[in-house]
Design a protein around this motif. Structure first.
Motif, PDB file in Angstrom:
ATOM      1  N   GLU A 154       0.806  -1.215   0.000  1.00  0.00           N
ATOM      2  CA  GLU A 154       0.000   0.000   0.000  1.00  0.00           C
ATOM      3  C   GLU A 154       0.843   1.270   0.000  1.00  0.00           C
ATOM      4  OE1 GLU A 154      -2.092  -3.053   2.585  1.00  0.00           O
ATOM      5  OE2 GLU A 154      -0.132  -2.157   2.637  1.00  0.00           O
ATOM      6  N   THR A 155       0.259   2.313  -0.547  1.00  0.00           N
ATOM      7  CA  THR A 155       0.844   3.646  -0.434  1.00  0.00           C
ATOM      8  C   THR A 155       0.217   4.292   0.792  1.00  0.00           C
ATOM      9  OG1 THR A 155       1.141   3.829  -2.811  1.00  0.00           O
ATOM     10  CG2 THR A 155       1.107   5.894  -1.558  1.00  0.00           C
TER      11      THR A 155
ATOM     12  N   ARG B 237      -4.762   6.825  -0.198  1.00  0.00           N
ATOM     13  CA  ARG B 237      -5.629   7.027  -1.360  1.00  0.00           C
ATOM     14  C   ARG B 237      -6.746   8.042  -1.164  1.00  0.00           C
ATOM     15  NH1 ARG B 237      -5.743   1.767  -0.065  1.00  0.00           N
ATOM     16  NH2 ARG B 237      -7.379   1.189   1.388  1.00  0.00           N
TER      17      ARG B 237
ATOM     18  N   GLY C 214       3.314  12.129   2.092  1.00  0.00           N
ATOM     19  CA  GLY C 214       3.084  10.824   1.499  1.00  0.00           C
ATOM     20  C   GLY C 214       3.934  10.789   0.257  1.00  0.00           C
ATOM     21  N   ASP C 215       3.977   9.923  -0.435  1.00  0.00           N
ATOM     22  CA  ASP C 215       3.609   8.542  -0.546  1.00  0.00           C
ATOM     23  C   ASP C 215       4.701   7.701   0.110  1.00  0.00           C
ATOM     24  OD1 ASP C 215       1.422   9.335  -2.180  1.00  0.00           O
ATOM     25  OD2 ASP C 215       2.669   9.244  -3.944  1.00  0.00           O
TER      26      ASP C 215
ATOM     27  N   VAL D 299       6.047   3.832   1.695  1.00  0.00           N
ATOM     28  CA  VAL D 299       5.966   2.380   1.669  1.00  0.00           C
ATOM     29  C   VAL D 299       6.408   1.899   3.044  1.00  0.00           C
ATOM     30  CG1 VAL D 299       6.978   0.271   0.703  1.00  0.00           C
ATOM     31  CG2 VAL D 299       6.409   2.175  -0.803  1.00  0.00           C
TER      32      VAL D 299
ATOM     33  N   ARG E  50       8.038   6.319  -1.222  1.00  0.00           N
ATOM     34  CA  ARG E  50       7.877   5.314  -2.288  1.00  0.00           C
ATOM     35  C   ARG E  50       9.003   5.415  -3.316  1.00  0.00           C
ATOM     36  NH1 ARG E  50       4.846   1.649  -3.880  1.00  0.00           N
ATOM     37  NH2 ARG E  50       3.073   1.996  -2.515  1.00  0.00           N
ATOM     38  N   SER E  51       9.422   6.628  -3.625  1.00  0.00           N
ATOM     39  CA  SER E  51      10.475   6.824  -4.632  1.00  0.00           C
ATOM     40  C   SER E  51      11.823   6.252  -4.185  1.00  0.00           C
ATOM     41  CB  SER E  51      10.628   8.313  -4.952  1.00  0.00           C
ATOM     42  OG  SER E  51      11.013   9.031  -3.783  1.00  0.00           O
TER      43      SER E  51
END
Length: 136
Positions: free
Chosen positions: A14-15, A53, A63-64, A66, A111-112
């Protein structure tokens, strides 16, 4: 010396977002649970980790992310677990947001940078793998 112990980190799909709410805030209806759902309240703020989301753009959030968790239950007497896991990320200049539960530690990374974090852990002797889907 726990920090030299090799660990396995489980990667969740999920993010996530980290949201800042005012002190004493109730959980908003848009806050959806995910593999990790956390509320931390202090006298000055309420922080929420939730699925990213549905977080409104106007909400103060980052955000995003992980999430990775340390596999298994950790003993409260062990020391240096987070230090040993965060050092490789600091060397790679990967920022983190950490949480601990009764059983384990959680590390959220942008996330990146998630793939780079996994590689940094592997180079340091740790292992990573996808988390198994949780059965309701």
């Amino acid at each position: 010396m726990s920090e030299s112990v090799a660990r396995t980190l489980l990667r969740y799909p999920e993010t996530l977002a980290v949201v800042r709410l005012g002190p004493g805030s109730e959980i908003p209806p848009w806050a959806e649970s995910s593999s990790i759902f956390s509320v931390t309240a202090t006298a000055t703020e309420t922080s929420l980790v939730c699925a990213g989301r549905n977080v409104p753009k106007k909400a103060r959030h980052q955000g995003d992310f992980v999430a990775f968790c340390v596999e298994g239950s950790l003993d409260f007497a062990e020391t240096g677990i987070l230090a040993g896991l965060l050092a490789p990320l600091a060397e790679e200049e990967i920022s983190v947001f950490t949480l601990s539960t009764f059983d384990t530690d959680w590390i959220l990374v942008p996330r990146s940078a998630a793939d780079r974090a996994e590689e940094a852990w592997r180079r340091s002797g740790h292992d990573t793998r996808p988390a198994e889907p949780v059965q309701p």
